[in-house]
Write an enzyme that holds these catalytic residues in place. Structure first.
Site, PDB file in Angstrom:
ATOM      1  N   GLU A 163      76.399  44.037  45.774  1.00 30.10           N
ATOM      2  CA  GLU A 163      77.489  44.110  46.759  1.00 30.10           C
ATOM      3  C   GLU A 163      78.554  45.131  46.334  1.00 30.10           C
ATOM      4  O   GLU A 163      79.146  45.817  47.176  1.00 30.10           O
ATOM      5  CB  GLU A 163      78.153  42.737  46.919  1.00 30.10           C
ATOM      6  CG  GLU A 163      77.232  41.628  47.442  1.00 30.10           C
ATOM      7  CD  GLU A 163      76.553  40.846  46.318  1.00 30.10           C
ATOM      8  OE1 GLU A 163      76.223  41.469  45.275  1.00 30.10           O
ATOM      9  OE2 GLU A 163      76.360  39.636  46.472  1.00 30.10           O
ATOM     10  N   MET A 209      31.032  39.331  26.108  1.00 32.10           N
ATOM     11  CA  MET A 209      29.640  39.032  25.800  1.00 32.10           C
ATOM     12  C   MET A 209      29.620  37.978  24.681  1.00 32.10           C
ATOM     13  O   MET A 209      30.627  37.740  24.018  1.00 32.10           O
ATOM     14  CB  MET A 209      28.918  40.299  25.335  1.00 32.10           C
ATOM     15  CG  MET A 209      28.876  41.428  26.349  1.00 32.10           C
ATOM     16  SD  MET A 209      27.996  40.999  27.870  1.00 32.10           S
ATOM     17  CE  MET A 209      26.293  40.983  27.275  1.00 32.10           C
TER      18      MET A 209
END
Lengths: 371, 371
Positions: free
Chosen positions: B57, B168
């Site tokens: 603001e 893996m």
């Protein structure tokens, strides 16, 4: 020039939409749509509904009548040039004295393969080939693959959790995905020539593997009454001859084919035995698929089975399309994996696909991938 | 009435876009944007850039100057009513004699919580609350959750194959997803207050867990030079006191906080120890998160770790958002699971989420899910 081109695409798009209306019923024939246009008015339309019934061009020419003279036809696949169960469509277009024929793509069927185009051209008709070809390819991916390679187009369906699990350790799997996703599966089943599964799935899930016509799209229900809905052949791999004939699947409408290594028939109505007698103790899937394409005119296979068959198909590079329904839940490391790949050693060897679409189906996410 | 309403949404949307420019830097403050409009002209705009610096603001009012009188302000969060490091914004708006203030949502911060709105209203300013609230909520989901519950907003990132595998069997995991997906991760990291990981990940992957500013969006690079880019705090769980201080992570810009059960400090610069001394031998994650929110103003936690921490967070219901990158490949049943859930017994107990989006990121699919 651009206007003509946009016009061509506009009418071809409509021909493709028409062709799609046949997608549940034309097998082993391709889906074809035809629009006849004169002075920017559609004066004829038609699509192929079922093998043995007239081709798309015939319906469209019938509707156009004498107006067909000097008009333009839009056909999603090269018009046929041979006498099959119906006379050649190319000849019908010539006889009707069309001015121009726009064709989405050439027909790889060796009995056509450019002969339809040549015939039209030789008769002095202006021929344009290659409008919305990609969409036309998608429409008949099964038929086209069989014509080009002698193998069927294989779609592997998997219904899994976010972490790739298809059942709890206990085997509990009803249901991981929602009922909306299961209805969606019905549409894929209905478009396929056959549904492939295994003895294990048929016995443990007591699966019926049928198409429930109530779950088909409304536009299709309006055209085909429930008794006209085609039940895809159910093909069940039973390499150990364990099916008894008392399973739920044998009580369903439509045919069931059992794939065995040796001649031990199941004596049930609408049941056929396929012997795949290669030396290996398992069914040789490549041989089986080749046989289905070449002896049985199977264009496409929709696979619904467990992680072992899924893995075997993947490892043998037999899958053209993966359709994965992801339920937005996690089942954890103890649950059962969706894909058994015993031979995969390192990351660079991992089977790869391309994502074609990701779509919400109810609360689940359906991902379609292609090889 | 409808026109006013559309106008309000139009300007608020711009205020929200402005607010987003602060998303990499305002923590622990919320992102706020402000637009001041008079006679359908934007006469002021601003956004909050960094804690300690002026609020949105203030910038917008500075730009508007005397023109602010009788104008309308659009603010994405209720203007503050308290003296913090800056004076109350509500007072500044009153002093500038605005006619109307449109606010996307009330600020749940107990020091504001409707007081800003009351203050404006008491001064005779027309106040509208609730325009594009959902977007405003999304903008500050971390800050808002901390204010409302005293807990941080937790995002769990997973990079996996289609079948839910993250490595893996050998441990090989470089790389499952593509470099495009890994760049995408950078943006999430950069927006979070902290990155949570474990000793195991830090040691086995030699991870640096930093933000590489080269990979941030261009609009952000234009505003914040690379030295102004905030490095989220790296918080590493090390319940067995195994970190030596020689790991890669200690050589990076920004702070590293180590979470241990007891006081065994790592003497490295920019390193802090957090003791979570509950009776359990593992770190109590709920306690840790509460402590981070309440003592350290941590609004949001971005988790990058292995399947054990992922599973623990899921099982303890601490995850607000799952971000899963699916690489379009299959790693098979021998590969390592993405989520360890030792206590999950049956399907009905499976942790459930809602799919918020599915987006292609390079060749991978990013799925965002919320609790």
């Amino acid at each position: 020039m651009n206007i003509t081109c946009d016009n061509d695409r506009f009418y071809m798009q409509q021909a493709i939409e028409l062709a799609k209306l046949g997608r549940f019923t034309t097998t082993p024939n391709p889906n074809v749509g035809c629009i006849i246009v004169k002075d920017n008015q559609i004066i004829g339309k038609g699509y192929h509904k079922k093998a043995g019934q007239p081709h798309a061009e015939v319906y469209a020419l019938q509707m156009a009548g004498d107006e067909a003279k000097d008009s333009t036809a839009y056909v999603t696949l090269e018009p046929c040039s041979h006498f099959g169960r119906t006379p050649p469509c190319a000849d019908a277009l010539i006889k009707a004295q069309l001015k121009r024929v726009v064709i989405a793509m050439q027909d790889p069927n060796p009995t056509v393969a450019g002969n339809g185009i040549k015939r039209l051209s030789d008769a002095g008709i202006e021929v344009t080939v290659g409008v919305l070809t990609e969409q036309a390819e998608e429409l008949n991916k099964g038929f086209l693959k069989r014509m080009r390679t002698g193998m069927p187009y294989v779609q592997l369906k998997l219904a899994t959790s976010l972490d790739g699990k298809i059942a709890m350790a206990s085997g509990e799997s009803k249901w991981i995905t929602s009922s909306v996703a299961r209805q969606d599966v019905q549409k894929f089943r209905a478009q396929s020539c056959c549904i492939l599964s295994t003895r294990a799935t048929v016995q443990s899930d007591n699966a019926s593997l049928t198409v429930r016509d109530a779950e088909l799209p409304d536009d299709i229900k309006q055209i085909y009454s429930s008794e006209k809905i085609r039940q895809p052949v159910r093909i069940i791999i039973d390499s150990q001859n364990k099916l008894t004939g008392n399973e739920n699947i044998f009580k369903q409408l439509g045919e069931t084919w059992i794939v065995r290594k040796q001649d031990m028939p199941v004596t049930k109505p609408n049941t056929k035995l396929i012997i795949e007698s290669s030396a290996n103790k398992n069914i040789n899937l490549t041989k089986l698929f080749s046989l289905l394409a070449n002896n049985n005119q199977i264009n496409s296979i929709w696979v619904e089975a467990g992680a072992h068959l899924a893995g075997a198909l993947i490892e043998q590079d037999l899958v053209d399309e993966l359709i994965i329904y992801y339920a937005p839940k996690l089942l954890g490391h103890n649950a059962k994996d969706m894909c058994i790949l015993p031979n995969l050693q390192n990351l660079s060897m991992a089977p790869k696909f391309r994502v074609k679409s990701a779509t919400m189906v109810g609360e689940d996410l359906r991902v379609i991938l292609k090889k």
